[in-house]
Design a protein around this motif. Structure first.
Motif, PDB file in Angstrom:
ATOM      1  N   ALA A   1       0.866  -1.187   0.000  1.00 54.96           N
ATOM      2  CA  ALA A   1       0.000   0.000   0.000  1.00 54.96           C
ATOM      3  C   ALA A   1       0.894   1.225   0.000  1.00 54.96           C
ATOM      4  CB  ALA A   1      -0.928   0.006   1.214  1.00 54.96           C
ATOM      5  N   ASP A   2       0.302   2.392  -0.255  1.00 56.91           N
ATOM      6  CA  ASP A   2       1.084   3.631  -0.275  1.00 56.91           C
ATOM      7  C   ASP A   2       1.792   3.815   1.065  1.00 56.91           C
ATOM      8  OD1 ASP A   2       0.207   4.109  -2.804  1.00 56.91           O
ATOM      9  OD2 ASP A   2      -1.385   5.509  -2.203  1.00 56.91           O
ATOM     10  N   GLY A   3       3.098   3.957   1.014  1.00 57.21           N
ATOM     11  CA  GLY A   3       3.863   4.208   2.219  1.00 57.21           C
ATOM     12  C   GLY A   3       4.129   2.991   3.063  1.00 57.21           C
TER      13      GLY A   3
ATOM     14  N   SER B   1       2.448  -1.088   3.955  1.00 57.69           N
ATOM     15  CA  SER B   1       1.610  -2.250   3.693  1.00 57.69           C
ATOM     16  C   SER B   1       0.246  -2.036   4.337  1.00 57.69           C
ATOM     17  CB  SER B   1       2.247  -3.517   4.273  1.00 57.69           C
ATOM     18  OG  SER B   1       3.539  -3.714   3.767  1.00 57.69           O
ATOM     19  N   GLU B   2      -0.697  -2.884   3.944  1.00 53.61           N
ATOM     20  CA  GLU B   2      -2.029  -2.843   4.541  1.00 53.61           C
ATOM     21  C   GLU B   2      -2.455  -4.269   4.871  1.00 53.61           C
ATOM     22  OE1 GLU B   2      -5.591  -0.105   3.551  1.00 53.61           O
ATOM     23  OE2 GLU B   2      -5.852  -1.912   2.313  1.00 53.61           O
TER      24      GLU B   2
END
Length: 871
Positions: free
Chosen positions: A600-602, A604-605
């Motif tokens: 994910a942006d920046g 992980s999710e």
């Protein structure tokens, strides 16, 4: 009403239990005049203790042993007690009578004191003789028995001689009849008047938040005159701190000479003073009761208990008022290192693995379990159905034959919070008049005389094809326990038509069939469809749970067993390795439907997908958290996060949680992100991984050259999902390979003999692959076939146990032992299948062992070396 049975399901699946009921104990304390003088139990000790009034001598250790009572006593062997004779090579196949003998001194006996010999378990029939006098015969291999012996003990200073004839002819089903004195033997000295036991029943009022705790105390008098004593007690936490209003008010009881009396003590705990026992939060307490004379506590007994409510309703199982759908594993005790005398380190490790695979309820085995195992189920929160050892269509169904074992089990185990029900039989002819009479008689006996606080059942495999409920002994059960090995949903639906007001627990299931090949004993084994069974049964809301047969492979000589004397039902090998099948069942049993980690942006999710409402398995998740780790190529953790979760109910929407970069996400040097869902006790009950980079390079540790084949051993590396063992002629040509996932070696076949080959291991993940250096090896026509698979080398007292996996063609095995420098220690040939105990070695000796098979005049290649320091 002490029998917990409701007629309707709780209204709200995700309703909250009264908050004050779950709170920590309040500061209010019981009056010091009772609690302060109550003998304290050992906070780290077993669930059942006698903290005052009894002197105990352990009679364990080395006994003399023989299978020939006519043999010269000087020729009897040495045998450890507790233990099983079939752990040892010389007696590994012995079934029948065997004799144990030891001597011991007479303890000091005061006026009125009573000496007793106590046996915790002898498998299966035991005849006990002391100083030439036969004390009696006990039938049943899993429950305790004792004899008064004070009049027979020698008083002239000479030693007493104790002899036990044990017989293991009775085998429970397809399991191995481990023979001998399998649990401790003690000599106890008690006063004439003692507390024999207490039976604690704790019933919470879920609406009011209070709890009624009663204990039925049995006092016996072995003396020659009637005695009146006062019985009182206190309720505490497990560290001895009194509970508010936890005084068990004293009662006087008059006990006749040579008789017993019971007295009931009670307390009502106020709201907020205790916590409920559950599978995620197993709170435990102690009830300590004592005989009191002149205001001082004397003989005392202390037992752990839990406060929880079990309700069996037509459409399900309620634990503390909430609907739960459960999953679990059966477990057959015993392996070829420890026999059935398992150290608790082994038991705890296997139960921990069950918990990490989502296990919440089981009928763990169709014999009474050891108290130590039940203690651990209490501590970790796993529901269990206790069952006696009556098994099979040919079993004796005389109730008088089985009531003693049932009584001994219930009297010993009734205070365990984990025991949620009793079962009176397994797989008997329950569709016959004899079977129906037996089940009804045993259930009525249990309810009337032993324990009316728990549901009762028996386990059936004769329910298919019945014309009506009157045909099947399940009609007398509070819930239906059934064993299924196919036709899962159809057979359970048909059963429900006959018993629409009773839920079903699938006490055994597997779809893998009855053909037991050595392949099923490998860590590489994958089930055909067992992982899909819980999902299939989810559509039947009145199925309260499933328990897979089995957690472990187990030794057997039953028809159809593999040539290694193993039945490979398990998700764990007989040598302790977790199969790929374990991962399948862990996913099927996880308390959430999904756990994922993605870029994910920046960073992980992480996504957590709850189970659907009413899905099997499912329950409300409280106090769960996520543990995220970034792992380097050497397996070390380079970053971690702990992320608490709110209460998660079945049917909730998915939850997402970000893991930021710069210590989250793809941390510097990481090859893998690993996410675990942790329950409140810290068990990792669901996992997800994201590969970030290719794994570290593996290393070939040993090679074996065979006829037309090679074996390459290697150590696993972090981040690898599988391994590919490759072999190629040094001169070039096609590369032949074998893929393994969990094993520590791979065999490549179809190679040209006499031609040098180079061999390597490739570690593979979703992010790439990395190869070891090439190693040169030459298959030879005269080297023999590939050897047996060396599995483990376990140190034991005075030696070690070597274990391997063979094949049907093997007729015998040659073993070779050297010291660490390669100097020969011993070699021998054995016809035992799969193990040999190497004894009479000095402790701490570094040795190497290898094996090869014998087939007629031919031998296989030698296996790779396995190394260990002896015990």
């Amino acid at each position: 009403m002490r029998r917990l049975l409701r007629a309707a399901l709780a209204a709200a699946l995700c309703g909250a239990i009264t908050a004050t009921t779950l709170s920590a104990a309040a500061d209010e304390r019981a009056p010091a005049n009772v609690a302060a003088v109550m003998p304290a139990a050992d906070a780290g000790g077993p669930g059942h203790q006698i903290p005052a009034g009894q002197r105990t001598t352990d009679l364990g250790g080395t006994w003399r042993f023989t299978t020939d009572p006519a043999a010269d006593p000087a020729d009897w062997d040495a045998m450890p007690v507790p233990g099983n004779w079939d752990q040892h090579d010389a007696y590994a196949e012995h079934q029948g009578d065997a004799w144990y003998r030891r001597t011991f001194g007479t303890p000091r006996l005061g006026s009125g004191e009573v000496a007793r010999l106590r046996f915790e378990a002898v498998n299966y029939t035991a005849t006990v003789t002391l100083n030439g006098r036969e004390l009696g015969t006990h039938v049943g291999g899993y429950t305790p028995f004792e004899y008064e012996v004070g009049d027979l003990l020698k008083r002239d200073g000479t030693p007493n001689t104790l002899t036990v004839r044990a017989n293991n002819d009775y085998a429970v089903g397809a399991t191995w009849p481990w023979g001998g004195i399998s649990r401790p033997v003690t000599l106890t000295v008690d006063p004439a008047v003692r507390i024999e036991r207490q039976h604690v029943v704790a019933e919470p009022d879920l609406d009011a938040g209070t709890a009624a705790v009663t204990t039925e105390v049995t006092v016996s008098n072995a003396g020659g005159t009637e005695r009146t004593v006062r019985v009182d007690g206190a309720l505490t936490d497990t560290r001895g701190r009194p509970l508010p209003a936890g005084v068990l008010r004293g009662r006087d009881v008059t006990v006749p000479a040579g008789g017993t009396r019971t007295v009931e003590l009670a307390a009502r705990l106020p709201r907020g003073s205790y916590g409920l026992w559950s599978t995620d939060d197993p709170r435990l307490y102690r009830a300590t009761v004592a005989l009191r004379q002149q205001g001082r506590a004397g003989y005392a007994v202390s037992d752990r208990f839990g406060i929880r409510r079990i309700d069996i309703v037509p459409d399900g199982l309620l634990l503390n008022g909430e609907r739960v759908r459960t999953a679990g594993f059966n477990r057959v005790p015993g392996d070829r290192v420890h026999g059935a005398t398992e150290p608790m380190s082994v038991v705890r490790a296997e139960i921990d693995r069950m918990k990490e695979a989502g296990a919440t309820m089981t009928r763990i085995h169709h014999v009474p379990q050891s108290p130590e195992l039940l203690d651990y189920l209490d501590e970790v929160g796993m529901l269990n159905i206790g069952e006696i050892s009556v098994w099979g269509k040919d079993a004796s169904l005389d109730p008088e034959r089985w009531r003693p074992e049932l009584r001994e089990m219930v009297r010993r185990d009734a205070n365990h919070a984990s025991v949620m029900a009793w079962s009176v039989a397994n797989e008997i002819a329950g569709n016959t008049e004899t079977g129906r009479h037996f089940v009804r008689s045993m259930i009525d006996y249990t309810r009337a005389e032993l324990d009316d606080s728990r549901p009762l059942t028996y386990v059936s495999n004769t329910f298919s094809g019945i014309e009506g409920p009157e045909d099947e002994a399940l009609q007398y059960a509070d819930f239906l326990a059934v064993n299924l090995y196919g036709g899962f949903t159809d057979r359970v639906r048909a059963l429900r038509e006959h018993f629409p007001d009773k839920p079903v627990f699938v006490s055994e299931f597997s779809a893998d069939g009855y053909t037991f090949t050595p392949d099923r004993e490998s860590v590489e084994f994958v089930s055909r469809s067992d992982g899909a069974v819980p999902a299939q049964l989810s559509a039947l809301p009145w199925v309260i749970g499933v328990s897979r047969w089995t957690f472990d492979d187990y030794r057997s000589r039953y028809s159809g067993t593999s040539p290694n004397q193993l039945r490979g039902w398990g998700v764990q090998t007989d040598w302790g390795g977790l199969k790929r099948n374990y991962d399948q069942m862990r996913a099927a049993y996880a308390p959430v439907a999904g756990l994922d980690v993605a870029a994910a942006d920046g960073g992980s999710e992480i996504t957590v997908t709850p189970r659907a409402a009413g899905e099997l398995p499912s329950h409300i998740l409280r106090g769960y958290r996520l543990r995220w780790k970034a792992l380097a190529a050497d397996g070390s953790t380079v970053a971690r996060r702990s992320i608490p979760l709110p209460r998660v109910c079945p049917g909730d929407g998915a939850l997402t949680r970000p893991v930021a970069g710069d210590g989250g996400g793809a941390a510097a040097g990481a090859v893998t992100e690993h996410v675990g869902l942790l329950d409140p006790q810290g068990y990792e009950v669901a996992v997800a991984d994201r590969d970030l980079a290719a794994p570290a390079a593996p290393e070939v540790t040993q090679t074996v050259a065979a006829a037309g084949a090679v074996r390459a051993g290697f150590a696993h590396v972090a981040g690898a999902d599988s391994y590919r063992v490759e072999a190629q002629a040094v001169t070039g040509g096609a590369v032949r390979s074998a893929v393994v996932h969990k094993d520590d070696h791979g065999d490549v076949t179809g190679l040209a003999d006499g031609t040098a080959h180079r061999v390597r291991v490739v570690a593979v993940s979703g992010a790439g692959e990395t190869a070891s250096e090439w190693t040169e090896v030459t298959p030879r026509a005269g080297a023999g076939a590939l050897p047996p698979d060396a599995q483990s080398l376990e140190p034991v007292a005075g030696g070690t146990v070597f274990q391997w996996r063979g094949v049907a063609a093997d007729e015998a095995y040659e073993l070779e032992v050297t010291d660490a420098a390669g100097e020969p220690v011993r070699s021998w040939t054995t016809r035992l299948r799969g193990f040999s105990r190497i004894e009479d070695l000095a402790a701490g000796t570094d040795i190497r062992v290898r094996v090869r098979s014998v087939r007629g005049d031919a031998t296989s290649a030698w296996s790779e070396w396995t190394e260990v320091s002896t015990g």
